[in-house]
Each structure stands twice: as structure tokens, then as C-alpha cells.
Design a protein around this motif. Structure first.
Motif, PDB file in Angstrom:
ATOM      1  N   ASN A   1       0.849  -1.194   0.000  1.00 26.05           N
ATOM      2  CA  ASN A   1       0.000   0.000   0.000  1.00 26.05           C
ATOM      3  C   ASN A   1       0.883   1.242   0.000  1.00 26.05           C
ATOM      4  OD1 ASN A   1      -2.377   1.570   0.210  1.00 26.05           O
ATOM      5  ND2 ASN A   1      -2.246   1.635   2.434  1.00 26.05           N
ATOM      6  N   PHE A   2       0.839   2.021  -1.073  1.00 30.44           N
ATOM      7  CA  PHE A   2       1.657   3.230  -1.191  1.00 30.44           C
ATOM      8  C   PHE A   2       0.825   4.308  -1.895  1.00 30.44           C
ATOM      9  CE2 PHE A   2       6.352   4.556  -2.166  1.00 30.44           C
ATOM     10  CZ  PHE A   2       6.135   5.761  -1.514  1.00 30.44           C
ATOM     11  N   PRO A   3      -0.165   4.854  -1.183  1.00 28.46           N
ATOM     12  CA  PRO A   3      -1.105   5.779  -1.829  1.00 28.46           C
ATOM     13  C   PRO A   3      -0.475   7.037  -2.404  1.00 28.46           C
ATOM     14  CG  PRO A   3      -1.403   5.752   0.563  1.00 28.46           C
ATOM     15  CD  PRO A   3      -0.508   4.610   0.221  1.00 28.46           C
TER      16      PRO A   3
ATOM     17  N   PRO B   1      -5.991 -17.092   2.671  1.00 31.26           N
ATOM     18  CA  PRO B   1      -4.848 -17.526   3.496  1.00 31.26           C
ATOM     19  C   PRO B   1      -3.498 -17.244   2.844  1.00 31.26           C
ATOM     20  CG  PRO B   1      -6.546 -19.233   3.395  1.00 31.26           C
ATOM     21  CD  PRO B   1      -6.938 -18.191   2.393  1.00 31.26           C
ATOM     22  N   ASN B   2      -3.495 -17.189   1.512  1.00 30.17           N
ATOM     23  CA  ASN B   2      -2.249 -16.985   0.782  1.00 30.17           C
ATOM     24  C   ASN B   2      -1.788 -15.526   0.807  1.00 30.17           C
ATOM     25  OD1 ASN B   2      -0.183 -18.290  -0.613  1.00 30.17           O
ATOM     26  ND2 ASN B   2      -0.944 -17.584  -2.589  1.00 30.17           N
ATOM     27  N   ILE B   3      -2.656 -14.611   1.248  1.00 28.42           N
ATOM     28  CA  ILE B   3      -2.245 -13.220   1.448  1.00 28.42           C
ATOM     29  C   ILE B   3      -1.750 -13.121   2.883  1.00 28.42           C
ATOM     30  CG2 ILE B   3      -2.997 -10.813   1.555  1.00 28.42           C
ATOM     31  CD1 ILE B   3      -4.911 -11.387  -0.719  1.00 28.42           C
ATOM     32  N   VAL B   4      -0.448 -12.916   3.044  1.00 32.01           N
ATOM     33  CA  VAL B   4       0.180 -13.148   4.352  1.00 32.01           C
ATOM     34  C   VAL B   4       0.614 -11.879   5.080  1.00 32.01           C
ATOM     35  CG1 VAL B   4       0.952 -15.436   3.660  1.00 32.01           C
ATOM     36  CG2 VAL B   4       2.469 -13.452   3.309  1.00 32.01           C
ATOM     37  N   GLY B   5       0.551 -10.724   4.408  1.00 35.48           N
ATOM     38  CA  GLY B   5       0.989  -9.517   5.089  1.00 35.48           C
ATOM     39  C   GLY B   5       0.839  -8.283   4.218  1.00 35.48           C
ATOM     40  N   ILE B   6       1.260  -7.159   4.770  1.00 35.99           N
ATOM     41  CA  ILE B   6       1.176  -5.895   4.055  1.00 35.99           C
ATOM     42  C   ILE B   6       2.391  -5.037   4.367  1.00 35.99           C
ATOM     43  CG2 ILE B   6      -0.201  -4.822   5.905  1.00 35.99           C
ATOM     44  CD1 ILE B   6      -1.583  -3.153   3.697  1.00 35.99           C
ATOM     45  N   LYS B   7       2.913  -4.413   3.320  1.00 32.95           N
ATOM     46  CA  LYS B   7       3.862  -3.313   3.489  1.00 32.95           C
ATOM     47  C   LYS B   7       3.037  -2.039   3.395  1.00 32.95           C
ATOM     48  CE  LYS B   7       7.706  -0.762   1.489  1.00 32.95           C
ATOM     49  NZ  LYS B   7       8.596  -0.542   0.315  1.00 32.95           N
ATOM     50  N   ASP B   8       2.974  -1.298   4.496  1.00 32.08           N
ATOM     51  CA  ASP B   8       2.131  -0.106   4.560  1.00 32.08           C
ATOM     52  C   ASP B   8       3.011   1.142   4.502  1.00 32.08           C
ATOM     53  OD1 ASP B   8      -0.570   0.737   4.650  1.00 32.08           O
ATOM     54  OD2 ASP B   8      -0.319   1.393   6.726  1.00 32.08           O
ATOM     55  N   THR B   9       3.099   1.731   3.321  1.00 34.25           N
ATOM     56  CA  THR B   9       3.894   2.946   3.131  1.00 34.25           C
ATOM     57  C   THR B   9       2.941   4.134   3.140  1.00 34.25           C
ATOM     58  OG1 THR B   9       5.451   1.641   1.817  1.00 34.25           O
ATOM     59  CG2 THR B   9       5.697   4.029   1.735  1.00 34.25           C
TER      60      THR B   9
END
Length: 300
Positions: free
Chosen positions: A138-140, A160-168
């Protein structure tokens, strides 16, 4: 790659290019060895700092193949496979799996805004097609559209296969809401910050680490903060956090900042060229002067 290994400090690795913009395998190999020898917990190739958006898909695949082969399993490898079209993301993600990557990271479609239902379908389709774990990016500020905690929670619970987020996101409350509402509903879901200076707060609130650009050339700072947090070593954090805050000024010196990262890598000990992918170019002499002042202020 186990899901538990997706934490800590993971540099968004710069793509080393010759001055004419061609991929430099020699320089990339030198740089990869430097990072593998450091304390970073994994390597992310072809993210924003890797200039993925200015590279053709054949070149992206060539770079991904070289980098996975060069790392050779010594650290987890994440490949950026984001694109505006769902089919293109799937193609790049399947390629990443075929060459032995450990996970992919997928920024949401940019240029054309999508409502939440379409974004949900985009990510769910990718997750169901991918044989690798998928990290949302996520890099709005660059995509023009924020991914809400409500959308991320729905995806985390359904896929389940979506395991995380990089939140910029330049707002610590956004990361807070992801930790409370998404990680609270799915404890194994990883919340990782994109802005370097949010590392400590992300960890303190229960997050999992950072994907910080400065770890390309100063991993001892972000890795030092991460280790000190694990050991409850507040004195080390108090020593390193101001240096990290100083380095974070680099991001606002030039747009894009890709040349600055490469010059920082070169200035701190790696014999690499500092070419960038067009239409990016090297900055002005004034920017270069300020850049070196900031490095000096941070102890380099």
C-alpha cells in the motif's frame, strides 16, 4: 519460506544499472553479496526502490532470475510483481515462483482508481492463482489510492495466501489500525511499515518490521533498532533513531530518489554504477551536495 520469517528488516533492493540504463549483473552481484552478509532478514527485489515501474516485463524477469540465483537461498527473497492489470500480475507472480522466489509483493493498480470490490477481486484472483505467499503493498502517495484497513482485513480473512502488508503511509494511525483490526483478527498476518522512521512505533504497537530504503546502505541502523527492540535495549534505540531520522530526509531531496540510494550504496563501500531507469536522471549538483551533507550528519 515460513510465514514467521517474514519479519524484521527487509531492504527494498536497488536495481543496479549502468549509466545507459542497462542492467548491470556485475554490480548487482557485488551489492547482493553485501546485503546477504549483513543482518537483514530478507531481500525484496523490484519494488519501488528497484524501479520496477520503469522496466519492461522481460527485463523485470531477467533481473528476478539473476537475483534469486545470486541469493541462492541464503536469505528469503521477495519479488515485486505489481502491475495495473490482474493478468500481468499473475504472469509475473507465476514466473517468480518458477525461478524459486519465496514470496511476491503486489502494489495495487495505479492510474485507474478501483472501488473496494474490484480491488478485493483483483487481490483474491492473484492470491488464488499464485503458488507463493502474497504480500500487499500500500503506497497511496504513488498509486493515488489508499487500501483501507477494512479491505485488508477482508482479504486477510478470506485469502490464506495473502500473508501480510507493506504499509507505506505517512500516518502512524493507519499502521495502528492494521495492527489492531487486521492482525487482531488474524494474528499471523504481518504488518510491515514502509517509512523507515516508523520502524520503532510499528514494533511497539505489535507490528513485524520494516522494508526501509536506507537498509540498502545502512542496515546496521535499522537492523540495530530491530535487534535492540527484541532485547529491550532502549539506550541503543535512542542512539540509532536520530541517525535514522536524519537519513530519512534523503527521500524528500529528489523525485524519484533512486539515484540517491545508489550513490549512498556507492559512497558507503560498494563499487557500483549509479545509473537509473529513464525517465529518471541524476539530480542537480545542489541536490548532490545536500545529499552528502545528510550522509555526514548521519555518521557516514
Amino acid at each position: 519460506m515460513s510465514l514467521d520469517s517474514l519479519k524484521g528488516i527487509i531492504p527494498p533492493v536497488s536495481t543496479i544499472l549502468k549509466e545507459n540504463g542497462e542492467f548491470d549483473k556485475t554490480g548487482m552481484g557485488v551489492f547482493i553479496e553485501r546485503l546477504v552478509a549483513s543482518d537483514v532478514n530478507g531481500l525484496l527485489f523490484l519494488g519501488s526502490a528497484g524501479e520496477f515501474s520503469q522496466l519492461s516485463n522481460p527485463v523485470r524477469k531477467e533481473i528476478a532470475e539473476f537475483c534469486v540465483k545470486s541469493v541462492a537461498g541464503r536469505k528469503p527473497v521477495i519479488i515485486g510483481t505489481g502491475a495495473c492489470g490482474t493478468a500481468e500480475v499473475i504472469d509475473l507472480s507465476l514466473h517468480a515462483a518458477s525461478i524459486g522466489a519465496d514470496a511476491v509483493i503486489v502494489v495495487n493498480p495505479y492510474y485507474q482508481p478501483m472501488d473496494d470490490e474490484r480491488l478485493y477481486n483483483h487481490y483474491r484472483t492473484i492470491a488464488e492463482a499464485s503458488t507463493l505467499p502474497v504480500i500487499i503493498y500500500n503506497f497511496p502517495a504513488l498509486t493515488g489510492q489508499d487500501l483501507s484497513p477494512q479491505l485488508i482485513k477482508r482479504l486477510a480473512l478470506d485469502c490464506p495466501n495473502i500473508v501480510g502488508i507493506k504499509d507505506t503511509v505517512d500516518c502512524i494511525s493507519h499502521i495502528r489500525d492494521l495492527i489492531i483490526h487486521v492482525k487482531g483478527a488474524r494474528p499471523d498476518f504481518k504488518v510491515i511499515c514502509g517509512y523507515d522512521e516508523y520502524l520503532f512505533m510499528t514494533l511497539a504497537m505489535g507490528g513485524d518490521g520494516a522494508i526501509p530504503g536506507t537498509s540498502n546502505f545502512a542496515p546496521e541502523i535499522t537492523c540495530g533498532i530491530y535487534k535492540a527492540f527484541q532485547e529491550n535495549d532502549l539506550e541503543t534505540i535512542k542512539e540509532l533513531a536520530p541517525r535514522l531520522a536524519t537519513l530519512a530526509q534523503l527521500y524528500s531531496l529528489d523525485v524519484p530518489f533512486s539515484w540517491l540510494l545508489k550513490e549512498a550504496i556507492r559512497s558507503t563501500g560498494s563499487d557500483i554504477p549509479t545509473g537509473v531507469a529513464a525517465p529518471a536522471t541524476a539530480p542537480s549538483e545542489d541536490v548532490k551536495k545536500r545529499f552528502h551533507e545528510i550522509l555526514k550528519q548521519a555518521g557516514f
